[in-house]
Scaffold this motif. Sequence first.
Motif, PDB file in Angstrom:
ATOM      1  N   VAL A   1       0.790  -1.667  -0.225  1.00  0.00           N
ATOM      2  CA  VAL A   1       0.281  -0.072   0.068  1.00  0.00           C
ATOM      3  C   VAL A   1       0.910   1.484   0.084  1.00  0.00           C
ATOM      4  N   THR A   2       1.896   1.438   0.122  1.00  0.00           N
ATOM      5  CA  THR A   2       3.301   2.350  -0.297  1.00  0.00           C
ATOM      6  C   THR A   2       2.868   3.091  -1.183  1.00  0.00           C
ATOM      7  N   GLY A   3       2.632   4.780  -0.543  1.00  0.00           N
ATOM      8  CA  GLY A   3       2.010   5.377  -1.329  1.00  0.00           C
ATOM      9  C   GLY A   3       0.326   5.797  -1.889  1.00  0.00           C
ATOM     10  N   LYS A   4      -0.112   4.999  -0.644  1.00  0.00           N
ATOM     11  CA  LYS A   4      -1.551   5.657  -0.505  1.00  0.00           C
ATOM     12  C   LYS A   4      -2.216   6.188   0.197  1.00  0.00           C
ATOM     13  N   SER A   5      -2.864   6.778   0.454  1.00  0.00           N
ATOM     14  CA  SER A   5      -3.827   7.174   1.504  1.00  0.00           C
ATOM     15  C   SER A   5      -3.889   6.172   2.574  1.00  0.00           C
ATOM     16  N   ILE A   6      -4.590   7.098   3.891  1.00  0.00           N
ATOM     17  CA  ILE A   6      -4.520   5.997   5.209  1.00  0.00           C
ATOM     18  C   ILE A   6      -5.939   5.315   5.064  1.00  0.00           C
ATOM     19  N   GLU A   7      -7.074   5.827   4.415  1.00  0.00           N
ATOM     20  CA  GLU A   7      -7.975   5.412   4.019  1.00  0.00           C
ATOM     21  C   GLU A   7      -8.272   4.508   2.807  1.00  0.00           C
ATOM     22  N   GLN A   8      -7.271   4.839   1.910  1.00  0.00           N
ATOM     23  CA  GLN A   8      -7.408   3.492   0.959  1.00  0.00           C
ATOM     24  C   GLN A   8      -6.148   2.228   1.335  1.00  0.00           C
ATOM     25  N   ALA A   9      -5.269   2.560   2.161  1.00  0.00           N
ATOM     26  CA  ALA A   9      -4.517   1.179   2.315  1.00  0.00           C
ATOM     27  C   ALA A   9      -5.320   0.246   3.665  1.00  0.00           C
ATOM     28  N   ARG A  10      -6.455   1.426   4.102  1.00  0.00           N
ATOM     29  CA  ARG A  10      -7.463   0.289   4.817  1.00  0.00           C
ATOM     30  C   ARG A  10      -8.499  -0.651   4.324  1.00  0.00           C
ATOM     31  N   GLY A  11      -8.621   0.245   3.036  1.00  0.00           N
ATOM     32  CA  GLY A  11      -9.330  -1.038   2.241  1.00  0.00           C
ATOM     33  C   GLY A  11      -9.221  -2.007   2.222  1.00  0.00           C
ATOM     34  N   ILE A  12      -7.738  -1.569   1.148  1.00  0.00           N
ATOM     35  CA  ILE A  12      -6.844  -2.394   0.458  1.00  0.00           C
ATOM     36  C   ILE A  12      -6.529  -3.790   1.721  1.00  0.00           C
ATOM     37  N   ILE A  13      -5.824  -2.858   3.335  1.00  0.00           N
ATOM     38  CA  ILE A  13      -5.846  -4.019   4.393  1.00  0.00           C
ATOM     39  C   ILE A  13      -7.332  -4.829   4.177  1.00  0.00           C
ATOM     40  N   GLU A  14      -7.967  -4.408   4.791  1.00  0.00           N
ATOM     41  CA  GLU A  14      -9.164  -4.890   5.632  1.00  0.00           C
ATOM     42  C   GLU A  14      -9.470  -6.210   3.642  1.00  0.00           C
ATOM     43  N   GLY A  15      -9.450  -5.410   2.931  1.00  0.00           N
ATOM     44  CA  GLY A  15      -9.860  -5.948   1.677  1.00  0.00           C
ATOM     45  C   GLY A  15      -9.294  -7.176   1.571  1.00  0.00           C
ATOM     46  N   ALA A  16      -7.528  -7.897   1.968  1.00  0.00           N
ATOM     47  CA  ALA A  16      -7.161  -8.678   1.886  1.00  0.00           C
ATOM     48  C   ALA A  16      -7.176  -9.458   3.344  1.00  0.00           C
ATOM     49  N   ASP A  17      -8.348  -9.453   4.251  1.00  0.00           N
ATOM     50  CA  ASP A  17      -8.322 -10.341   5.038  1.00  0.00           C
ATOM     51  C   ASP A  17      -7.536  -9.660   6.673  1.00  0.00           C
ATOM     52  N   LEU A  18      -7.391  -8.709   6.358  1.00  0.00           N
ATOM     53  CA  LEU A  18      -6.623  -7.871   7.583  1.00  0.00           C
ATOM     54  C   LEU A  18      -6.822  -7.711   8.070  1.00  0.00           C
ATOM     55  N   ASP A  19      -6.437  -7.465  10.052  1.00  0.00           N
ATOM     56  CA  ASP A  19      -6.523  -6.397  10.577  1.00  0.00           C
ATOM     57  C   ASP A  19      -6.268  -5.067  10.467  1.00  0.00           C
ATOM     58  N   PHE A  20      -6.204  -3.647   9.384  1.00  0.00           N
ATOM     59  CA  PHE A  20      -5.958  -2.419   9.590  1.00  0.00           C
ATOM     60  C   PHE A  20      -6.007  -2.179  10.941  1.00  0.00           C
ATOM     61  N   ALA A  21      -4.888  -2.368  11.800  1.00  0.00           N
ATOM     62  CA  ALA A  21      -4.285  -2.099  13.075  1.00  0.00           C
ATOM     63  C   ALA A  21      -3.706  -0.231  13.184  1.00  0.00           C
ATOM     64  N   GLY A  22      -4.344   0.368  12.414  1.00  0.00           N
ATOM     65  CA  GLY A  22      -3.318   2.598  12.287  1.00  0.00           C
ATOM     66  C   GLY A  22      -2.162   2.112  12.565  1.00  0.00           C
ATOM     67  N   GLU A  23      -1.397   3.464  12.498  1.00  0.00           N
ATOM     68  CA  GLU A  23      -0.139   3.871  12.033  1.00  0.00           C
ATOM     69  C   GLU A  23       0.612   3.684  13.328  1.00  0.00           C
ATOM     70  N   GLY A  24       1.712   2.759  13.080  1.00  0.00           N
ATOM     71  CA  GLY A  24       2.712   2.226  13.930  1.00  0.00           C
ATOM     72  C   GLY A  24       3.982   3.049  14.109  1.00  0.00           C
ATOM     73  N   GLY A  25       3.525   3.919  14.793  1.00  0.00           N
ATOM     74  CA  GLY A  25       4.515   4.859  15.251  1.00  0.00           C
ATOM     75  C   GLY A  25       4.033   5.780  14.783  1.00  0.00           C
ATOM     76  N   ASP A  26       5.504   6.797  15.204  1.00  0.00           N
ATOM     77  CA  ASP A  26       6.258   8.063  14.803  1.00  0.00           C
ATOM     78  C   ASP A  26       6.453   8.304  13.215  1.00  0.00           C
ATOM     79  N   ARG A  27       5.590   9.030  12.859  1.00  0.00           N
ATOM     80  CA  ARG A  27       5.222   9.311  10.986  1.00  0.00           C
ATOM     81  C   ARG A  27       6.344   9.549  10.512  1.00  0.00           C
ATOM     82  N   GLU A  28       7.199   9.831   9.443  1.00  0.00           N
ATOM     83  CA  GLU A  28       8.300   9.975   8.925  1.00  0.00           C
ATOM     84  C   GLU A  28       8.629  10.419   7.748  1.00  0.00           C
ATOM     85  N   HIS A  29       9.702  11.463   7.454  1.00  0.00           N
ATOM     86  CA  HIS A  29       9.839  12.806   6.495  1.00  0.00           C
ATOM     87  C   HIS A  29      10.362  11.413   5.614  1.00  0.00           C
TER      88      HIS A  29
END
Length: 159
Positions: free
Chosen positions: A76-104
């Motif tokens: 899901v590289t380059g996708k928005s958070i909402e797009q990533a959520r849809g793709i991850i959940e569509g793969a039968d996985l649990d979208f667990a949100g952000e994993g730590g601090d944001r990075e440059h």
Amino acid sequence: IPNVTGMSLDDAEDAIEDAGFVFGGEGGAREYSDTVPAGKVIKTIPAVGTKVEKGSTVHVILSKGPEPELVKVPDVTGKSIEQARGIIEGADLDFAGEGGDREHHDEIPEGCVIRTIPPAGNEVEKGSPVKVIISKGKEESQEPPPNDIMAETVMAVSM
């Protein structure tokens, strides 16, 4: 050997000993089974129905339950958070949100996914949590202005 398939370890021990055999405990690694619940006996060693002398040792193999279904973590590289959520959940996985601090990141725009935890392409159990690391965009450089601008500023001030 008595049939102890589907019994708990304690019940299997009692049945084996009641039949005149020595209970030897677990006889190896647990195995997956679609028909026998986790923690229950799948089979005996020697096998059920085998003729052996009374007093022989009988081991049991316990079930790990059904084998987990594995799925690949999507990229899901380059996708928005909402797009990533849809793709991850569509793969039968649990979208667990952000994993730590944001990075440059020099190439991925602010607010978009840099990578996932676990990484894309890894096989994980269906329903596993997947976190995303989000970009803060390019890091602003704190470099001093070029020398020729400094020289023009000094010349303008001193005149």
